[in-house]
Each structure stands twice: as structure tokens, then as C-alpha cells.
Design an enzyme around this catalytic site. Sequence first.
Site, PDB file in Angstrom:
ATOM      1  N   ASP A 138     110.399 -57.690  -7.851  1.00  0.00           N
ATOM      2  CA  ASP A 138     111.717 -58.253  -7.578  1.00  0.00           C
ATOM      3  C   ASP A 138     112.512 -57.289  -6.709  1.00  0.00           C
ATOM      4  O   ASP A 138     112.489 -56.080  -6.945  1.00  0.00           O
ATOM      5  CB  ASP A 138     112.476 -58.485  -8.883  1.00  0.00           C
ATOM      6  CG  ASP A 138     111.860 -59.593  -9.722  1.00  0.00           C
ATOM      7  OD1 ASP A 138     110.986 -60.302  -9.192  1.00  0.00           O
ATOM      8  OD2 ASP A 138     112.240 -59.741 -10.892  1.00  0.00           O
ATOM      9  N   SER A 169     117.002 -48.068 -12.264  1.00  0.00           N
ATOM     10  CA  SER A 169     115.639 -48.552 -12.026  1.00  0.00           C
ATOM     11  C   SER A 169     115.442 -49.894 -12.694  1.00  0.00           C
ATOM     12  O   SER A 169     116.108 -50.227 -13.685  1.00  0.00           O
ATOM     13  CB  SER A 169     114.604 -47.554 -12.571  1.00  0.00           C
ATOM     14  OG  SER A 169     114.621 -47.535 -13.988  1.00  0.00           O
ATOM     15  N   LYS A 170     114.508 -50.685 -12.164  1.00  0.00           N
ATOM     16  CA  LYS A 170     114.237 -52.011 -12.709  1.00  0.00           C
ATOM     17  C   LYS A 170     113.610 -51.935 -14.097  1.00  0.00           C
ATOM     18  O   LYS A 170     113.697 -52.881 -14.871  1.00  0.00           O
ATOM     19  CB  LYS A 170     113.331 -52.788 -11.745  1.00  0.00           C
ATOM     20  CG  LYS A 170     114.024 -53.180 -10.454  1.00  0.00           C
ATOM     21  CD  LYS A 170     113.146 -54.021  -9.551  1.00  0.00           C
ATOM     22  CE  LYS A 170     112.101 -53.190  -8.860  1.00  0.00           C
ATOM     23  NZ  LYS A 170     111.350 -53.957  -7.850  1.00  0.00           N
ATOM     24  N   ARG A 171     112.989 -50.817 -14.422  1.00  0.00           N
ATOM     25  CA  ARG A 171     112.363 -50.683 -15.739  1.00  0.00           C
ATOM     26  C   ARG A 171     113.403 -50.488 -16.846  1.00  0.00           C
ATOM     27  O   ARG A 171     113.192 -50.888 -17.970  1.00  0.00           O
ATOM     28  CB  ARG A 171     111.375 -49.503 -15.749  1.00  0.00           C
ATOM     29  CG  ARG A 171     110.126 -49.731 -14.930  1.00  0.00           C
ATOM     30  CD  ARG A 171     109.118 -48.616 -15.159  1.00  0.00           C
ATOM     31  NE  ARG A 171     109.647 -47.321 -14.751  1.00  0.00           N
ATOM     32  CZ  ARG A 171     109.621 -46.850 -13.516  1.00  0.00           C
ATOM     33  NH1 ARG A 171     109.102 -47.579 -12.549  1.00  0.00           N
ATOM     34  NH2 ARG A 171     110.107 -45.658 -13.228  1.00  0.00           N
ATOM     35  N   LYS A 172     114.533 -49.859 -16.514  1.00  0.00           N
ATOM     36  CA  LYS A 172     115.525 -49.505 -17.525  1.00  0.00           C
ATOM     37  C   LYS A 172     116.778 -50.357 -17.488  1.00  0.00           C
ATOM     38  O   LYS A 172     117.505 -50.434 -18.478  1.00  0.00           O
ATOM     39  CB  LYS A 172     115.919 -48.029 -17.357  1.00  0.00           C
ATOM     40  CG  LYS A 172     114.784 -47.044 -17.597  1.00  0.00           C
ATOM     41  CD  LYS A 172     115.293 -45.616 -17.442  1.00  0.00           C
ATOM     42  CE  LYS A 172     114.190 -44.600 -17.696  1.00  0.00           C
ATOM     43  NZ  LYS A 172     114.691 -43.210 -17.532  1.00  0.00           N
TER      44      LYS A 172
END
Length: 496
Positions: A21, A257-260
Site C-alpha cells: 500500500d 511505518s505501515k507495520r506500526k
Amino acid sequence: MSDTPSSRPVRTRVAPSPTGDPHVGTAYMSLFNLGFTRQQGGQFVLRIEDTDRARFREDSEQQVFDTLRWLGLTWDEGPDIGGPYAPYRQSERLETYQPYVDRLLAEGKAYHCWCSTERLKDMRDEQQRRKLPTGYDRLCHGKTREERAELPGFTETPVVRMLIPDDVELTFTDLIRGQVSAPRPDDQVILKADGFPTYHLAVVVDDHEMGITHVVRGEEWISSTPKHVLLHRWLGLEAPAFAHMPLLRNTDKSKISKRKNPAARLTWFQEQGYLPEALVNFLALLAYPPVQDEEGNDVEVFDFDDFSARFAWSKVNPVGPIFDLKKLEWLNGVYIRKLTVEDLAARLLPHLRSAGVLPDAPSPEQMATLRAVTELIQTRMAMLSEAAALVGPFYVADDAVEVADDARAQLKDDAGEVLEAGTKALEAVGEWKAADLEAALRAALVDGLGLKPKFAFGPLRTAVSGQRISPPLFESMEILGRESTLARLRRLRATL
């Protein structure tokens, strides 16, 4: 410090990687690139850097196109519209890079490396164990393939590495930061074993081939800039001007970040119902001061044209900004209230469809209701996604209104008496208009029963909407009509 490296027409680019994304940083970088470029009358290029084939995702590129267009950050050249320097995907430009690699090899500025991934890992582990600087130890430098094959950790297909000189210049001029010092770089891989260039070679070649005059990117690339300056020098290319933007930070100051953080995904803002003009305004404020009015007062609400017209690199704040969603919600509310009712209703439609409130093709009657309700809730939303809960009760059958737990919990023991008195008063109303409804209910409940308005109208609000918080009560009753309003009041009374 000049904003232009030469007399060449300004050309900037944004170069996202289609590995998932789109990151909100892509919009952030695009905004500052485009703001400066439009001010200078230049050209803005969208280039897709898809050489990371292991993480490549096919739908990601289209998402980049869609989200940047949604924000109004449009480009003059790119993969989807073409241009004089096509192709604009790195995977389609592989033949462009090889001559540059061959030249560097021939001049002794690069060399083949046959080290296996296992050997490189062991080397790094040993360096870390001994607390030494990590970096390639040049085992392959100066060796032929045959000589290297006699040593451990050999792999058949080599990569190509830069040969970084010991006296490499480690300072460069940045449009935002002035003179910048960077750590000494490693012997960077510039061509991978699969034949794809790494970012460091491809970005230099592509920027040159496409005539890019200004490279605007995140500060994480500062440490790599000496490599890029060195490649420009070795290849006899005019280097662009560099501007390294501060990284977006979470509230704990870590890199977003996209992970967090779901807000790192650019599509998340569409899903939540942020307006593109509000997000653009917010992204500008993250690293740029408010514009000023004629009296010198700060004005935080401004559009792209205001931002672009007043843009100067010297005003960009190099300190990593905190991504404050509360500030964005405030801005979004401001922009929502600036819309016409017609425009806001149109923007609500996708969210109401996805929530199942309205069908894909609403009827004229449903649209008329939406416009009427939109006028009531325009000041009550911070995000478009909040509309479904406010609008939903106007589109359900009277016997299907669900009373939320928190709404039912606030009903007092006299709620039944209030509903009965309210129903009787409304039955006697002649013209079904909000002002007449309010007058009748105040007479019956506030004056007649001696209740405070909060307690007088709370049960009616719950009956009509099923919610503790809803659009204005009397206007809602007018939109619903006599029959539906009375049916809902009687239905709730029957459950008490």
C-alpha cells in the site's frame, strides 16, 4: 543558497516502490516536489522504482496513481501518461544501466563480487562480534573469477560493487540543511546478481537520463548521497540539487511505518473519510510554517496554490515532525464545513455505500433525504466515515431501529411517561415543521412535566435515532415525517 543548480528548467520527480500500500510519505514528498516545481514553472515526473522484485506487488502501482490523483498531486510525465523520457518503470529500463556499469568496471571504479550470502552474513556477524564497523571486506577486489573460485564462500553469479576511495568527499550541500556531513559509505552493490540495478545506480542514471534538476527525498538517504555524488562525478554527469526532507514521526518520535501505524498507509485516509484538501494542508504544515495574512498573522488553513506560491526551501523545518492526527481531524472538520451541502453529500456517498446505508444507485428520494440530513450533520463530523452512524437511522424501517446500549442506559425511570406525553403532543401538531415540533414538545415536556430539556428530549432522541448522539432532534423529526416519528416513539415506549 540557490534553489536551482543551474540554468536548466526545473524538473523534479517522486519515485515510489510498488511493494505494498502506498506510504503517506509518498504524498508528503510529492507535495513538496510539486509545490516547488509549480512555482518554478517546471515539470514533475512520476517514476516507478520496481527493481525490488522480491517485494513487488502488482496492484501497488495503480494504488499510487489513484491516491496521488485523489490528493490532486498530479504529474506531467509517468508510466500511465508517457512522456519524452519513457519508459518510466525501472524494470523496463534495464538496458539503460548496463553501459554505465561496463564503464565503471573498465575504469576500475567498480568490481565483481562473487561472495555468497552465507559468507557475507558470517563476515557481518564477525564484525559485530568484534565491534568493528560493518562493511564489505573487499575479498573479491582485484581477483579474477578463477582466483576467487578457489576461496570459500563463492557463488557463480556475481554482483557489481562500487570501489569507494579512501579519500571520498563526505560533505555535500543540501537546500534545506546547508552543508551536510555523511558517514563513509561501504562498497555499495550497484548491480545485483539478477541483472537488476540497485537503487543507488538506477537513481543516478535515471535522474540524469530524465533531466532531473532537484532530488527531494527523505533524510534517511543522507548517508547514501556521497555515493550518488561520486557516481555523478565518475560518469561525468551534472549532479542535481539535493533536498532531504525530515522524516515523519510517531508520537514516540519513531519513524512512521505501515507495520506500526495504520496512518502510514495512504489509503487509510480515504477509508477514514479525510478530505484530500485537508490532508494536503496537513502534510504541508508538518514541515513548513503557516502562511501569513496581510497583517502578518499565521494562517494554518491554506490550499496548494497558497503553499506553492510562497514556497522556499529555506523555510522547511529539518526537524522530524510528529504526525498529530488530532490536528488533522481539526483541519478536516474545517474543510468539511467549507463544502457546499451538495458537495459534501456527494463525498459522503462512497462511505454510506460501503457501510450498507445506501445502495450503489440511490433513488431521487433517498438523495433528497441525504441532502437534508447532510445539512444537519455538517458541523458534527470530523471525518466522513462518521456519517454512517448519523445518517443510517433515516434509511431503516421504523420497526428496525436498533437502540444502542449507551442510549438505552441513559433512559431514566420516567422515560415511558416522557414518550407518552411527547407522542400525544406531536399527534396534535398541524404543520410538521421543526419549529412547530419543538414548540409543542417544549410546552408538553419542559413546561408541562417540568423537565429540563436534556431529560425531556433524550428519550425522544433515542426513539427516533437509536443513538445517544444524533443530528438535531426536531429537524430529524421533520425529515422523517409524522408517521415514522410517531411509530418510533410508540415502539420504544412499548419496550419499557
